[in-house]
Design a protein around this motif. Structure first.
Motif, PDB file in Angstrom:
ATOM      1  N   UNK A 118       0.842  -1.195   0.000  1.00 26.91           N
ATOM      2  CA  UNK A 118       0.000   0.000   0.000  1.00 26.91           C
ATOM      3  C   UNK A 118       0.876   1.243   0.000  1.00 26.91           C
ATOM      4  N   UNK A 119       0.289   2.330  -0.402  1.00 23.10           N
ATOM      5  CA  UNK A 119       1.003   3.610  -0.459  1.00 23.10           C
ATOM      6  C   UNK A 119       0.865   4.299   0.893  1.00 23.10           C
ATOM      7  N   UNK A 173       8.836   4.379   5.080  1.00 22.61           N
ATOM      8  CA  UNK A 173       8.017   4.362   3.866  1.00 22.61           C
ATOM      9  C   UNK A 173       7.726   2.910   3.518  1.00 22.61           C
ATOM     10  N   UNK A 174       6.636   2.679   2.821  1.00 26.93           N
ATOM     11  CA  UNK A 174       6.310   1.327   2.400  1.00 26.93           C
ATOM     12  C   UNK A 174       7.132   0.939   1.178  1.00 26.93           C
ATOM     13  N   UNK A 175       7.259  -0.354   0.997  1.00 29.21           N
ATOM     14  CA  UNK A 175       7.976  -0.863  -0.172  1.00 29.21           C
ATOM     15  C   UNK A 175       7.291  -0.413  -1.468  1.00 29.21           C
ATOM     16  N   UNK A 176       5.973  -0.350  -1.444  1.00 30.30           N
ATOM     17  CA  UNK A 176       5.234   0.092  -2.638  1.00 30.30           C
ATOM     18  C   UNK A 176       5.590   1.532  -2.982  1.00 30.30           C
ATOM     19  N   UNK A 177       5.595   2.409  -1.985  1.00 26.83           N
ATOM     20  CA  UNK A 177       5.915   3.815  -2.243  1.00 26.83           C
ATOM     21  C   UNK A 177       7.329   3.956  -2.778  1.00 26.83           C
ATOM     22  N   UNK A 178       8.259   3.194  -2.239  1.00 28.08           N
ATOM     23  CA  UNK A 178       9.656   3.296  -2.640  1.00 28.08           C
ATOM     24  C   UNK A 178       9.855   2.816  -4.077  1.00 28.08           C
ATOM     25  N   UNK A 179       9.147   1.764  -4.483  1.00 24.56           N
ATOM     26  CA  UNK A 179       9.398   1.140  -5.779  1.00 24.56           C
ATOM     27  C   UNK A 179       8.494   1.640  -6.897  1.00 24.56           C
ATOM     28  N   UNK A 180       7.379   2.291  -6.555  1.00 26.19           N
ATOM     29  CA  UNK A 180       6.401   2.624  -7.581  1.00 26.19           C
ATOM     30  C   UNK A 180       6.171   4.117  -7.783  1.00 26.19           C
TER      31      UNK A 180
END
Length: 353
Positions: A159-160, A172-179
């Motif tokens: 999730x963001x 930060x979430x992994x999603x925010x970092x990668x997307x």
């Protein structure tokens, strides 16, 4: 403190026209998030950095949060004092130890334990650090903050979201970092930095910690009261009436002896939620003032779309309309709704003349 709302809000018509999506004449699809051609990509090649003299402050939202937690603190102090009476002469040591324990908010090993076990964060891998640190340096350079004061963490989530906690945690979430494009990731991190420099993160955790004994005592009291009520029902209406008189008399005596303090505690969740919404708007403003307003608006739009998709999925699974949001749920929301946050960003999104 996190960028994402805890309570989803029903979509409402925007009070102003929505900005048109950027066009990409040379490609049929937008450039990927990491591409330098992406409109929200920023350069992180910065030379000399100016560090401001004032690194932190306690703004109105942080001060209001501490003030509103005062009744909870006093109730907890009463609970700790009552427990200390069981220890006799050593009871004063328990009270002093509890009062001094608030310093653990800024204790690095305690923060690490909090990040791992309560917030479910982990240290970034070398590859993740290579992604996060240049963006973090750009954010802190614009803010005039020494970025080494804080620790970067990652949450394994799709999730963001992001979080600022205690005195030094930025996750930060992994999603925010990668997307996210690095400009939008910078906006998210600048928002969390705003919570830190404004004092929201440490004041919120400090207030929660000192309110904890009172919360535990309240839950135990509710459990015992519920058990006694079930016992009184076995004696029919007379038992229930006797139980009601006893509980009512005890409640009245408590309220009277504490000068009405418990009545203030009942309204604290609504007041604290209002302060929480104000702190989110201040953190948004901090990120926008650093030049990340368009990126933050894009992130808020993505969060709004995620909430709509989640609501639609829950509706489809339940084969019915979602439960309408009540006035009480709006008052208890710790985050402003999407349109309110976007409205407060408009002054930073206006084209310069």
């Amino acid at each position: 403190m996190c960028i994402r709302a805890r309570y989803p809000h029903a979509p409402a018509p925007p009070p102003y026209p929505q900005a048109a999506a950027p066009s990409y004449p040379e490609a049929a699809v937008p450039p990927p998030p990491g591409s330098p051609l992406h409109p929200h990509h920023i350069s992180t090649d910065r030379g000399r950095v100016h560090v401001a003299g004032q690194q932190r402050r306690t703004d109105a939202a942080a001060f209001g949060n501490l003030l509103l937690h005062l009744p909870n603190f006093l109730c907890s102090l009463v609970v700790v004092t009552l427990v200390s009476l069981l220890l006799g002469d050593f009871g004063i040591l328990l009270i002093l130890a509890w009062l001094a324990s608030g310093a653990l908010v800024f204790h690095r090993p305690t923060e690490s334990a909090l990040a791992r076990h309560l917030l479910r964060l982990r240290y970034p891998t070398p590859q993740e650090r290579a992604t996060l640190e240049p963006v973090w340096r750009e954010v802190t350079a614009r803010a005039g903050v020494d970025g080494r004061t804080y620790e970067l963490w990652v949450e394994d989530s799709d999730s963001l979201n992001a979080v600022a906690a205690a005195g030094h945690i930025v996750g930060v979430t992994r999603f925010a970092m990668n997307n996210l494009p690095n400009g939008e990731l910078a906006a998210v991190m600048a928002h969390e930095l705003g919570h830190h420099v404004g004092g929201h993160a440490w004041s919120g955790l400090l207030g929660y910690w000192y309110a904890l004994p009172g919360r535990i005592a309240w839950r135990l009291l509710r459990a015992v009261t519920g058990f006694l009520f079930q016992v009184s029902r076995a004696f029919s209406c007379i038992g229930v009436a006797f139980f009601g008189v006893c509980v009512g008399g005890l409640a009245l005596a408590t309220i009277t002896s504490l000068y009405g303090l418990p009545l203030l505690v009942l309204g604290m969740p609504y007041a604290l939620a209002a302060v929480g919404r104000r702190s989110e708007l201040r953190a948004d403003r901090h990120a926008a003032a650093l030049g990340f307003a368009p990126m933050l608006a894009a992130v808020l739009d993505k969060l709004h779309q995620q909430e709509q998709l989640r609501t639609a999925a829950l509706t489809a699974a339940g084969q019915g309309a979602p439960v309408p949001e009540t006035a009480a749920s709006r008052l208890l929301s710790s985050h402003p709704d999407y349109h309110t946050r976007l409205h407060h960003l408009q002054q930073y999104l206006q084209p310069t003349r």
